[in-house]
Motif scaffolding. Sequence first.
Motif, PDB file in Angstrom:
ATOM      1  N   THR A   1      36.891  13.162  36.108  1.00  0.00           N
ATOM      2  CA  THR A   1      37.063  14.409  35.407  1.00  0.00           C
ATOM      3  C   THR A   1      38.236  15.306  36.486  1.00  0.00           C
ATOM      4  OG1 THR A   1      35.207  15.282  36.535  1.00  0.00           O
ATOM      5  CG2 THR A   1      34.680  14.579  34.490  1.00  0.00           C
TER       6      THR A   1
ATOM      7  N   GLU B   1      28.309  18.125  36.190  1.00  0.00           N
ATOM      8  CA  GLU B   1      28.641  17.045  37.037  1.00  0.00           C
ATOM      9  C   GLU B   1      28.234  17.472  38.402  1.00  0.00           C
ATOM     10  OE1 GLU B   1      32.581  14.660  38.477  1.00  0.00           O
ATOM     11  OE2 GLU B   1      32.576  16.053  36.750  1.00  0.00           O
TER      12      GLU B   1
ATOM     13  N   ARG C   1      27.330  15.697  30.607  1.00  0.00           N
ATOM     14  CA  ARG C   1      28.704  16.329  30.522  1.00  0.00           C
ATOM     15  C   ARG C   1      28.998  16.530  31.812  1.00  0.00           C
ATOM     16  NH1 ARG C   1      25.509  18.628  26.148  1.00  0.00           N
ATOM     17  NH2 ARG C   1      25.755  20.685  27.245  1.00  0.00           N
TER      18      ARG C   1
ATOM     19  N   GLU D   1      30.234  19.489  32.436  1.00  0.00           N
ATOM     20  CA  GLU D   1      29.738  20.764  33.219  1.00  0.00           C
ATOM     21  C   GLU D   1      28.585  20.671  33.946  1.00  0.00           C
ATOM     22  OE1 GLU D   1      27.517  23.051  29.807  1.00  0.00           O
ATOM     23  OE2 GLU D   1      28.933  21.528  28.712  1.00  0.00           O
TER      24      GLU D   1
ATOM     25  N   GLU E   1      30.093  11.783  31.686  1.00  0.00           N
ATOM     26  CA  GLU E   1      30.887  11.462  30.559  1.00  0.00           C
ATOM     27  C   GLU E   1      32.392  11.439  30.952  1.00  0.00           C
ATOM     28  OE1 GLU E   1      29.415  13.725  27.334  1.00  0.00           O
ATOM     29  OE2 GLU E   1      27.487  12.553  27.227  1.00  0.00           O
ATOM     30  N   GLU E   2      33.156  10.915  30.452  1.00  0.00           N
ATOM     31  CA  GLU E   2      34.828  10.967  30.358  1.00  0.00           C
ATOM     32  C   GLU E   2      35.133  10.979  32.049  1.00  0.00           C
ATOM     33  OE1 GLU E   2      35.977  14.394  28.007  1.00  0.00           O
ATOM     34  OE2 GLU E   2      35.021  13.441  26.348  1.00  0.00           O
TER      35      GLU E   2
END
Length: 401
Positions: free
Chosen positions: A188, A258, A254, A256, A184-185
């Motif tokens: 990073t 990855e 998320r 965290e 997500e997002e």
Amino acid sequence: MQHYLGPGRPLTILDTWDKVRAAAEGGLLAENPWCELKEAIGPSTKAVNTELARDIASLSVHGGILIFGVKDKTYEVVGCETDGLRDRISQVAATRISPPLVPVVLDDVHGPDGRNVLVVSVPPSQLAPHMVDERYYGRSADGKRVLSDPEVRTLILARDQRTHGFIERLKGLALNDPIDQLVEEAPTGHGHAFFLAEPCSPVPSERIDQHKLIEILLNLDYGKRGMTSLLGDCTYAGNDPDGLSLRTGHRKVRAEYEHREAQISVHDNLTITAASGGATRRIENRSREMRLVALTGTMAQFAAQFIEALREISLAQGYQGQWQVGVHLNHLRGAAGYEDFSSGSAPEFPQDSCTHHVVIQPTAWDAPQTQIEAVAVELLAKYLRGLGRSEWSFNRLLQQV
């Protein structure tokens, strides 16, 4: 294993007397740039062993097989005495050829009256051409021959171009980062690692089956050690136009998590790529500041898994030759090892990325575990040096974050 005997000829298995005889009678074993026949081998003298070294060196340019126990004019399968021949071939290849070679000596093909056929597979060498007695050897339709100076220069130039092209392709994997599709997002800013393995010579190979690849990944020895399964969790089909791809999931996670994400692809030409999201990760320090930490344990485990998977895929697909293998890591600048980061004395990685590559022949390893760990550390050498961990062993790295 299946043998490549030249263009227009089918891949051939030579593991029984009847199969060798059928191949000989069908014309598949006619001497050419990929095949050398010997009715027998003489005593272990300097002259005989030098001739053997020339045969092996000549086949290493494009790969091929050396067969003992078949007449080179009539192709009659007669067998020969093979006691001690395996060790002799290995010693000659290691001591009389420069740079040394590691041919794959297969099990004896047993025949009548205690006479056997011995098939020696000489994989294409990334370091070809090879020298015997100060001369470089290659092959023509009539067998081995001394290469001319222009031919040697052409081969060396082609070798250098392959290496340059390999590095460019390796770095290019980051441009289409598959890990970003799993997080997500993204992006990073966490560091990712990209692995590439290419056979040193194009060898015909059937496409690997998805179930077979999943089986290989689930049974990786280095997937059973350390923090997470990594490649062992790649059981979901991915999208790769060049071949079969597996990844750790089909839903985004998320940031965290990855560092647990991974992807592997086996292309139709047997090129293998893999990516890991666990090169670096932001962690909060004692002052509640987010700092970039190098996940050296995750990288050591992932590198070992990739090398182990490469070896198992080589065995499954019947490729005995050399591989060019490399790793490219990005988003490293400012990262520190977890122990240094926690203690407050943190040498930071000085550049954004690093790239390193080696040439290996994994199916020829006598001690696979030792070799896998050594190659994993060698691949990560620049990454580890930039973190002040150049002297760390594989086992010590595996105990880290």
